[in-house]
Scaffold this active site. Structure first.
Site, PDB file in Angstrom:
ATOM      1  N   TYR A  35      24.625  22.870 -44.739  1.00 14.16           N
ATOM      2  CA  TYR A  35      23.260  23.148 -45.211  1.00 14.16           C
ATOM      3  C   TYR A  35      23.293  24.118 -46.397  1.00 14.16           C
ATOM      4  O   TYR A  35      22.627  23.898 -47.413  1.00 14.16           O
ATOM      5  CB  TYR A  35      22.443  23.721 -44.041  1.00 14.16           C
ATOM      6  CG  TYR A  35      20.986  23.969 -44.328  1.00 14.16           C
ATOM      7  CD1 TYR A  35      20.096  22.920 -44.529  1.00 14.16           C
ATOM      8  CD2 TYR A  35      20.474  25.276 -44.367  1.00 14.16           C
ATOM      9  CE1 TYR A  35      18.745  23.161 -44.774  1.00 14.16           C
ATOM     10  CE2 TYR A  35      19.128  25.516 -44.608  1.00 14.16           C
ATOM     11  CZ  TYR A  35      18.261  24.458 -44.806  1.00 14.16           C
ATOM     12  OH  TYR A  35      16.923  24.695 -45.042  1.00 14.16           O
ATOM     13  N   SER A  57      15.913  26.913 -50.155  1.00 10.64           N
ATOM     14  CA  SER A  57      16.039  27.843 -49.018  1.00 10.64           C
ATOM     15  C   SER A  57      16.758  29.087 -49.507  1.00 10.64           C
ATOM     16  O   SER A  57      17.485  29.030 -50.514  1.00 10.64           O
ATOM     17  CB  SER A  57      16.865  27.189 -47.910  1.00 10.64           C
ATOM     18  OG  SER A  57      17.196  28.122 -46.898  1.00 10.64           O
TER      19      SER A  57
HETATM   20  N1  LIG Z   1      11.831  26.149 -41.516  1.00  9.95           N
HETATM   21  C1  LIG Z   1      12.647  26.976 -42.143  1.00  9.95           C
HETATM   22  O1  LIG Z   1      13.040  28.023 -41.601  1.00  9.95           O
HETATM   23  C2  LIG Z   1      13.070  26.663 -43.558  1.00  9.95           C
HETATM   24  C3  LIG Z   1      13.582  27.721 -44.326  1.00  9.95           C
HETATM   25  C4  LIG Z   1      13.980  27.456 -45.637  1.00  9.95           C
HETATM   26  C5  LIG Z   1      13.848  26.195 -46.168  1.00  9.95           C
HETATM   27  N2  LIG Z   1      13.334  25.180 -45.399  1.00  9.95           N
HETATM   28  C6  LIG Z   1      13.230  23.871 -46.022  1.00  9.95           C
HETATM   29  O2  LIG Z   1      11.874  23.468 -46.027  1.00  9.95           O
HETATM   30  C7  LIG Z   1      11.825  22.042 -46.137  1.00  9.95           C
HETATM   31  C8  LIG Z   1      10.783  21.500 -45.154  1.00  9.95           C
HETATM   32  O3  LIG Z   1      11.205  21.747 -43.826  1.00  9.95           O
HETATM   33  P1  LIG Z   1      10.233  22.285 -42.661  1.00  9.95           P
HETATM   34  O4  LIG Z   1      10.699  23.641 -42.337  1.00  9.95           O
HETATM   35  O5  LIG Z   1       8.815  22.056 -43.027  1.00  9.95           O
HETATM   36  O6  LIG Z   1      10.700  21.380 -41.430  1.00  9.95           O
HETATM   37  P2  LIG Z   1      10.273  19.922 -40.927  1.00  9.95           P
HETATM   38  O7  LIG Z   1       8.892  19.964 -40.393  1.00  9.95           O
HETATM   39  O8  LIG Z   1      11.383  19.504 -40.025  1.00  9.95           O
HETATM   40  O9  LIG Z   1      10.257  19.038 -42.255  1.00  9.95           O
HETATM   41  C9  LIG Z   1      11.308  18.251 -42.709  1.00  9.95           C
HETATM   42  C10 LIG Z   1      10.720  16.951 -43.233  1.00  9.95           C
HETATM   43  O10 LIG Z   1      11.746  16.216 -43.890  1.00  9.95           O
HETATM   44  C11 LIG Z   1      11.566  14.843 -43.575  1.00  9.95           C
HETATM   45  N3  LIG Z   1      12.850  14.155 -43.684  1.00  9.95           N
HETATM   46  C12 LIG Z   1      14.010  14.438 -43.063  1.00  9.95           C
HETATM   47  N4  LIG Z   1      14.946  13.547 -43.384  1.00  9.95           N
HETATM   48  C13 LIG Z   1      14.364  12.663 -44.255  1.00  9.95           C
HETATM   49  C14 LIG Z   1      14.803  11.506 -44.943  1.00  9.95           C
HETATM   50  N5  LIG Z   1      16.050  11.047 -44.819  1.00  9.95           N
HETATM   51  N6  LIG Z   1      13.923  10.860 -45.740  1.00  9.95           N
HETATM   52  C15 LIG Z   1      12.652  11.293 -45.885  1.00  9.95           C
HETATM   53  N7  LIG Z   1      12.165  12.398 -45.256  1.00  9.95           N
HETATM   54  C16 LIG Z   1      13.022  13.051 -44.449  1.00  9.95           C
HETATM   55  C17 LIG Z   1      11.036  14.831 -42.140  1.00  9.95           C
HETATM   56  O11 LIG Z   1      10.251  13.663 -41.896  1.00  9.95           O
HETATM   57  P3  LIG Z   1      10.827  12.347 -41.165  1.00  9.95           P
HETATM   58  O12 LIG Z   1      11.724  12.835 -40.056  1.00  9.95           O
HETATM   59  O13 LIG Z   1       9.613  11.637 -40.674  1.00  9.95           O
HETATM   60  O14 LIG Z   1      11.561  11.575 -42.209  1.00  9.95           O
HETATM   61  C18 LIG Z   1      10.156  16.078 -42.116  1.00  9.95           C
HETATM   62  O15 LIG Z   1       8.812  15.765 -42.409  1.00  9.95           O
HETATM   63  C19 LIG Z   1      13.244  21.529 -45.875  1.00  9.95           C
HETATM   64  O16 LIG Z   1      13.857  21.157 -47.081  1.00  9.95           O
HETATM   65  C20 LIG Z   1      13.936  22.758 -45.297  1.00  9.95           C
HETATM   66  O17 LIG Z   1      15.329  22.740 -45.525  1.00  9.95           O
HETATM   67  C21 LIG Z   1      12.943  25.397 -44.111  1.00  9.95           C
END
Ligand SMILES: NC(=O)c1ccc[n+]([C@@H]2O[C@H](COP(=O)([O-])OP(=O)(O)OC[C@H]3O[C@@H](n4cnc5c(N)ncnc54)[C@H](OP(=O)(O)O)[C@@H]3O)[C@@H](O)[C@H]2O)c1
Length: 252
Positions: free
Chosen positions: A150, A137
């Site tokens: 975070y 991120s």
């Molecule tokens: N959206 C943003 O603005 C943003 C910006 C920068 C970086 N990111 C990063 O992008 C990545 C993906 O996030 P996203 O934005 O696509 O949101 P998201 O749809 O909420 O994806 C997060 C995923 O992580 C999984 N997860 C959470 N805890 C887990 C665990 N203990 N074990 C296995 N899986 C787990 C969740 O699945 P389950 O709940 O089914 O386990 C979910 O599929 C993350 O690392 C996030 O920090 C996001």
């Protein structure tokens, strides 16, 4: 098969958001993909593709991560691409950041990446091109108010990939982090709902307040992050290692 250096991928958190977008893009390119996460129902939806397999696993649990790779090796074969994408973000001022929230945030985002890469590397062929990619991120590159845990976790991820890249530089496996700014996924929707609840802003105003942080005044699309990952998977990215690549409209 398109021009990729890899053939078998594992993506943690592949059931939703950018993980699901990357899974479909790689699968459409002919890559055999395993998506993992805790919820079997969301994984099953993404796995409705001939090249995608679902594996239920929790990245915070060492045994679960080991079993995840063992299942992948059995069903698809050893990965040559491992994407540590699973993450969670919950905001709180420092004074209200409980030890539980701190530990949970570090467990999922940092320890989860460490376990995914350690166990992934253990089964990868170190003599063939491979890719370890973390979806970190911009919070791994700069500070934001109200997300100390975070930011600390994602900064840790950037340190982890730089260190691993130095350690395995003599192998043809690269290790990088992709660092998106605010990106339109379910995680962002949670942040928007939180801003609405705490400030009384409308949903549109809350979304605009996050988009404004990006100098291009827009939210990053998951497809842009997936495209960056596809480039890292091309043979021409073989020299790119130990890098934290910002996909943020110039935010950092
Ligand atoms: N959206 C943003 O603005 C943003 C910006 C920068 C970086 N990111 C990063 O992008 C990545 C993906 O996030 P996203 O934005 O696509 O949101 P998201 O749809 O909420 O994806 C997060 C995923 O992580 C999984 N997860 C959470 N805890 C887990 C665990 N203990 N074990 C296995 N899986 C787990 C969740 O699945 P389950 O709940 O089914 O386990 C979910 O599929 C993350 O690392 C996030 O920090 C996001």
């Amino acid at each position: 098969m398109s021009n990729l250096a890899i053939r078998r991928a594992l993506i943690t958190g592949g059931g939703t958001g950018v993980g699901a977008v990357m899974a479909r893009m790689l699968a459409d390119a002919g890559v055999k993909v395993a998506v993992s996460g805790r919820r079997s129902d969301v994984l099953a939806e993404v796995a409705n593709h001939e090249n995608i397999t679902a594996i239920v696993a929790d990245v915070t649990d060492e045994t679960s991560v080991r079993d995840m790779f063992a299942t992948m090796v059995d069903v698809i074969g050893a990965p040559d691409l491992v994407i540590a994408n699973a993450g969670m973000a919950e905001s709180a001022p420092i004074g209200k950041t409980s030890v539980d929230l701190w530990k949970q945030t570090l467990d999922v985002n940092l320890t989860g990446t460490f376990l995914t890469f350690r166990e992934g590397l253990a089964v990868m062929d170190k003599t063939k091109p491979g890719r370890l990619i973390s979806i970190a991120s911009t919070a791994g590159l700069k500070g934001y108010a109200y997300v100390t845990a975070y930011c600390a976790a994602k900064h840790g991820v950037v340190g982890l990939i730089k260190s691993m890249a130095a350690e395995i530089a003599k192998s043809p496996i690269t290790v990088n982090a992709v660092c998106p700014g605010f990106m339109e996924t379910p995680m962002l929707e949670k942040s928007v709902a939180n801003i609405v609840a705490k400030t009384g802003m409308t949903v549109d105003e809350a979304r605009a307040s996050l988009a404004k942080i990006n100098p291009q005044n827009r939210l990053i699309q998951p497809q842009e992050v997936a495209d960056t990952v596809m480039w890292l998977c091309s043979p021409s990215a073989a020299s790119i290692t130990g890098q934290a690549i910002s996909v943020s409209g110039g935010e950092i």
